[in-house]
Design a protein around this motif. Sequence first.
Motif, PDB file in Angstrom:
ATOM      1  N   VAL A  54     -43.780 -17.386  12.138  1.00  0.00           N
ATOM      2  CA  VAL A  54     -42.566 -16.560  12.930  1.00  0.00           C
ATOM      3  C   VAL A  54     -41.469 -17.343  12.661  1.00  0.00           C
ATOM      4  CG1 VAL A  54     -41.735 -15.516  14.898  1.00  0.00           C
ATOM      5  CG2 VAL A  54     -44.259 -15.490  14.511  1.00  0.00           C
ATOM      6  N   LEU A  55     -40.366 -17.096  12.288  1.00  0.00           N
ATOM      7  CA  LEU A  55     -39.176 -17.772  11.817  1.00  0.00           C
ATOM      8  C   LEU A  55     -38.137 -17.114  13.077  1.00  0.00           C
ATOM      9  CD1 LEU A  55     -38.910 -17.546   7.987  1.00  0.00           C
ATOM     10  CD2 LEU A  55     -39.886 -19.153   9.596  1.00  0.00           C
ATOM     11  N   TYR A  56     -37.565 -18.041  13.624  1.00  0.00           N
ATOM     12  CA  TYR A  56     -36.459 -17.789  14.472  1.00  0.00           C
ATOM     13  C   TYR A  56     -35.211 -18.539  14.120  1.00  0.00           C
ATOM     14  CZ  TYR A  56     -40.441 -16.980  17.760  1.00  0.00           C
ATOM     15  OH  TYR A  56     -41.464 -16.566  18.480  1.00  0.00           O
ATOM     16  N   LEU A  57     -34.107 -17.784  14.111  1.00  0.00           N
ATOM     17  CA  LEU A  57     -32.878 -18.456  13.693  1.00  0.00           C
ATOM     18  C   LEU A  57     -31.836 -18.773  15.134  1.00  0.00           C
ATOM     19  CD1 LEU A  57     -31.189 -19.313  11.303  1.00  0.00           C
ATOM     20  CD2 LEU A  57     -29.724 -17.230  11.201  1.00  0.00           C
ATOM     21  N   GLU A  58     -31.576 -19.862  15.430  1.00  0.00           N
ATOM     22  CA  GLU A  58     -30.958 -20.165  16.619  1.00  0.00           C
ATOM     23  C   GLU A  58     -29.570 -20.710  16.514  1.00  0.00           C
ATOM     24  OE1 GLU A  58     -33.841 -22.895  18.699  1.00  0.00           O
ATOM     25  OE2 GLU A  58     -34.993 -21.138  18.884  1.00  0.00           O
ATOM     26  N   GLY A  59     -28.775 -20.674  17.460  1.00  0.00           N
ATOM     27  CA  GLY A  59     -27.435 -21.429  17.328  1.00  0.00           C
ATOM     28  C   GLY A  59     -26.476 -20.865  18.251  1.00  0.00           C
ATOM     29  N   GLU A  60     -25.571 -21.718  18.819  1.00  0.00           N
ATOM     30  CA  GLU A  60     -24.507 -21.166  19.501  1.00  0.00           C
ATOM     31  C   GLU A  60     -23.505 -20.309  18.877  1.00  0.00           C
ATOM     32  OE1 GLU A  60     -24.179 -22.017  22.583  1.00  0.00           O
ATOM     33  OE2 GLU A  60     -25.766 -23.358  22.825  1.00  0.00           O
ATOM     34  N   ARG A  61     -23.345 -19.338  19.653  1.00  0.00           N
ATOM     35  CA  ARG A  61     -22.381 -18.172  19.252  1.00  0.00           C
ATOM     36  C   ARG A  61     -21.074 -18.660  18.443  1.00  0.00           C
ATOM     37  NH1 ARG A  61     -19.838 -13.336  22.952  1.00  0.00           N
ATOM     38  NH2 ARG A  61     -18.454 -12.312  20.983  1.00  0.00           N
ATOM     39  N   HIS A  62     -20.536 -19.837  19.148  1.00  0.00           N
ATOM     40  CA  HIS A  62     -19.179 -20.356  18.501  1.00  0.00           C
ATOM     41  C   HIS A  62     -19.346 -21.654  17.857  1.00  0.00           C
ATOM     42  CE1 HIS A  62     -17.003 -17.183  20.892  1.00  0.00           C
ATOM     43  NE2 HIS A  62     -17.699 -17.645  21.894  1.00  0.00           N
ATOM     44  N   GLY A  63     -20.458 -21.763  17.399  1.00  0.00           N
ATOM     45  CA  GLY A  63     -20.885 -23.410  16.687  1.00  0.00           C
ATOM     46  C   GLY A  63     -21.092 -22.905  15.431  1.00  0.00           C
ATOM     47  N   ALA A  64     -20.819 -23.989  14.330  1.00  0.00           N
ATOM     48  CA  ALA A  64     -21.121 -23.569  12.979  1.00  0.00           C
ATOM     49  C   ALA A  64     -22.596 -24.029  12.511  1.00  0.00           C
ATOM     50  CB  ALA A  64     -20.179 -24.888  12.210  1.00  0.00           C
ATOM     51  N   PHE A  65     -23.457 -24.591  13.510  1.00  0.00           N
ATOM     52  CA  PHE A  65     -24.832 -25.045  12.974  1.00  0.00           C
ATOM     53  C   PHE A  65     -25.971 -23.941  13.523  1.00  0.00           C
ATOM     54  CE2 PHE A  65     -22.117 -29.161  13.275  1.00  0.00           C
ATOM     55  CZ  PHE A  65     -22.396 -29.404  11.981  1.00  0.00           C
ATOM     56  N   ARG A  66     -26.747 -23.735  12.658  1.00  0.00           N
ATOM     57  CA  ARG A  66     -27.948 -22.903  12.889  1.00  0.00           C
ATOM     58  C   ARG A  66     -29.274 -23.640  12.908  1.00  0.00           C
ATOM     59  NH1 ARG A  66     -24.109 -20.987  14.388  1.00  0.00           N
ATOM     60  NH2 ARG A  66     -23.198 -18.703  14.048  1.00  0.00           N
ATOM     61  N   ILE A  67     -30.014 -23.466  13.617  1.00  0.00           N
ATOM     62  CA  ILE A  67     -31.332 -23.994  13.512  1.00  0.00           C
ATOM     63  C   ILE A  67     -32.509 -22.799  13.174  1.00  0.00           C
ATOM     64  CG2 ILE A  67     -33.390 -24.955  14.845  1.00  0.00           C
ATOM     65  CD1 ILE A  67     -31.020 -26.222  16.637  1.00  0.00           C
ATOM     66  N   LEU A  68     -33.065 -23.457  11.930  1.00  0.00           N
ATOM     67  CA  LEU A  68     -34.190 -22.201  11.500  1.00  0.00           C
ATOM     68  C   LEU A  68     -35.501 -23.035  12.144  1.00  0.00           C
ATOM     69  CD1 LEU A  68     -35.021 -19.585  10.059  1.00  0.00           C
ATOM     70  CD2 LEU A  68     -35.136 -21.170   7.991  1.00  0.00           C
ATOM     71  N   ARG A  69     -36.216 -22.400  12.971  1.00  0.00           N
ATOM     72  CA  ARG A  69     -37.547 -22.641  13.498  1.00  0.00           C
ATOM     73  C   ARG A  69     -38.490 -22.081  13.252  1.00  0.00           C
ATOM     74  NH1 ARG A  69     -37.624 -26.060  17.789  1.00  0.00           N
ATOM     75  NH2 ARG A  69     -35.669 -25.544  18.512  1.00  0.00           N
ATOM     76  N   ALA A  70     -39.694 -22.498  12.739  1.00  0.00           N
ATOM     77  CA  ALA A  70     -40.991 -21.849  12.186  1.00  0.00           C
ATOM     78  C   ALA A  70     -41.920 -22.203  13.280  1.00  0.00           C
ATOM     79  CB  ALA A  70     -41.232 -22.448  10.660  1.00  0.00           C
ATOM     80  N   ALA A  71     -42.599 -21.066  13.647  1.00  0.00           N
ATOM     81  CA  ALA A  71     -43.786 -21.612  14.655  1.00  0.00           C
ATOM     82  C   ALA A  71     -45.028 -20.672  13.959  1.00  0.00           C
ATOM     83  CB  ALA A  71     -43.249 -20.819  16.260  1.00  0.00           C
ATOM     84  N   LYS A  72     -46.180 -21.427  14.390  1.00  0.00           N
ATOM     85  CA  LYS A  72     -47.329 -20.922  13.814  1.00  0.00           C
ATOM     86  C   LYS A  72     -48.480 -21.162  14.768  1.00  0.00           C
ATOM     87  CE  LYS A  72     -49.284 -22.706  10.273  1.00  0.00           C
ATOM     88  NZ  LYS A  72     -49.445 -23.229   8.761  1.00  0.00           N
ATOM     89  N   ASN A  73     -49.511 -20.431  14.793  1.00  0.00           N
ATOM     90  CA  ASN A  73     -50.651 -20.764  15.992  1.00  0.00           C
ATOM     91  C   ASN A  73     -51.613 -21.667  15.666  1.00  0.00           C
ATOM     92  OD1 ASN A  73     -49.460 -18.515  17.533  1.00  0.00           O
ATOM     93  ND2 ASN A  73     -50.539 -17.034  16.332  1.00  0.00           N
ATOM     94  N   ARG A  74     -51.698 -21.913  14.156  1.00  0.00           N
ATOM     95  CA  ARG A  74     -52.894 -22.589  13.858  1.00  0.00           C
ATOM     96  C   ARG A  74     -52.600 -23.383  12.336  1.00  0.00           C
ATOM     97  NH1 ARG A  74     -58.086 -18.647  13.553  1.00  0.00           N
ATOM     98  NH2 ARG A  74     -57.347 -17.051  12.047  1.00  0.00           N
ATOM     99  N   PHE A  75     -53.503 -24.078  11.859  1.00  0.00           N
ATOM    100  CA  PHE A  75     -53.707 -24.505  10.471  1.00  0.00           C
ATOM    101  C   PHE A  75     -52.383 -25.047  10.078  1.00  0.00           C
ATOM    102  CE2 PHE A  75     -56.854 -21.013  10.113  1.00  0.00           C
ATOM    103  CZ  PHE A  75     -57.923 -21.538  10.339  1.00  0.00           C
ATOM    104  N   GLY A  76     -52.276 -26.386  10.415  1.00  0.00           N
ATOM    105  CA  GLY A  76     -50.987 -27.015   9.863  1.00  0.00           C
ATOM    106  C   GLY A  76     -50.215 -27.294  10.936  1.00  0.00           C
ATOM    107  N   SER A  77     -48.784 -28.294  10.478  1.00  0.00           N
ATOM    108  CA  SER A  77     -47.892 -28.540  11.431  1.00  0.00           C
ATOM    109  C   SER A  77     -47.251 -27.461  12.146  1.00  0.00           C
ATOM    110  CB  SER A  77     -46.882 -29.470  11.176  1.00  0.00           C
ATOM    111  OG  SER A  77     -46.327 -28.865   9.969  1.00  0.00           O
TER     112      SER A  77
END
Length: 223
Positions: A1-24
């Motif tokens: 699952v991919l999440y795109l996070e970031g402050e509304r008025h900020g320039a930076f975005r964090i793309l977070r990948a989450a998974k249940n098993r098999f790998g980091s």
Amino acid sequence: VLYLEGERHGAFRILRAAKNRFGSTNEIGIFEMRDAGMIEVPNPSQVFLPDRNEGREGAVTICTVEGTRPILVEVQALVAGSNFGYPQRVANGFDSRRMAILVAVLEKRSGLQLGSQDIFLNVAGGLRLDEPAVDLGVALAMVSSFRNKQVPHDTVVFGELGLGGEIRPVGQIERRIAEAHKLGFLRCIVSKANLSGLRAPDGLELIGVQDIDAAQDMAFDTA
């Protein structure tokens, strides 16, 4: 699952990948919004660290690990007398319940009178911290603001703070230290238990502490 996070008025975005098993899990990518779209940030630590030339009360640099990536980020705290009957506890980028626990530890184990103080906590850059390794840095940021003493700008802090005031070791210590050394930090305050068999890089001093009082002594001895 991919999440795109970031402050509304900020320039930076964090793309977070989450998974249940098999790998980091919980890997992240840091991107900056520009005219051409999202551009990768090759060195996230420099993004989350403001100008370090001058220290400030209530500001402490910590090292968190997101997935397999160590990131240095500044934690800012403001502790001021409350004008209301019930003091405020506001945290941005950090769990407010965890902050309440750290405040209680500081009151009980270090004798700090924080019950009548408003406490505001902010993680620079919009990153959210959720690992125990940042406990010591958050606690020292609050102490720094309360005592009006600076933690030197060339110092990075990481360690878990127990309810008894003890500083517990953290994982991936070598990666955290390597990231601090790469960005030119000169001192690392860590759990004393982490120092067993650990060799410090040239130019970086590793300082082991057993409890929160010892951490305060070492953090403010040159401030």
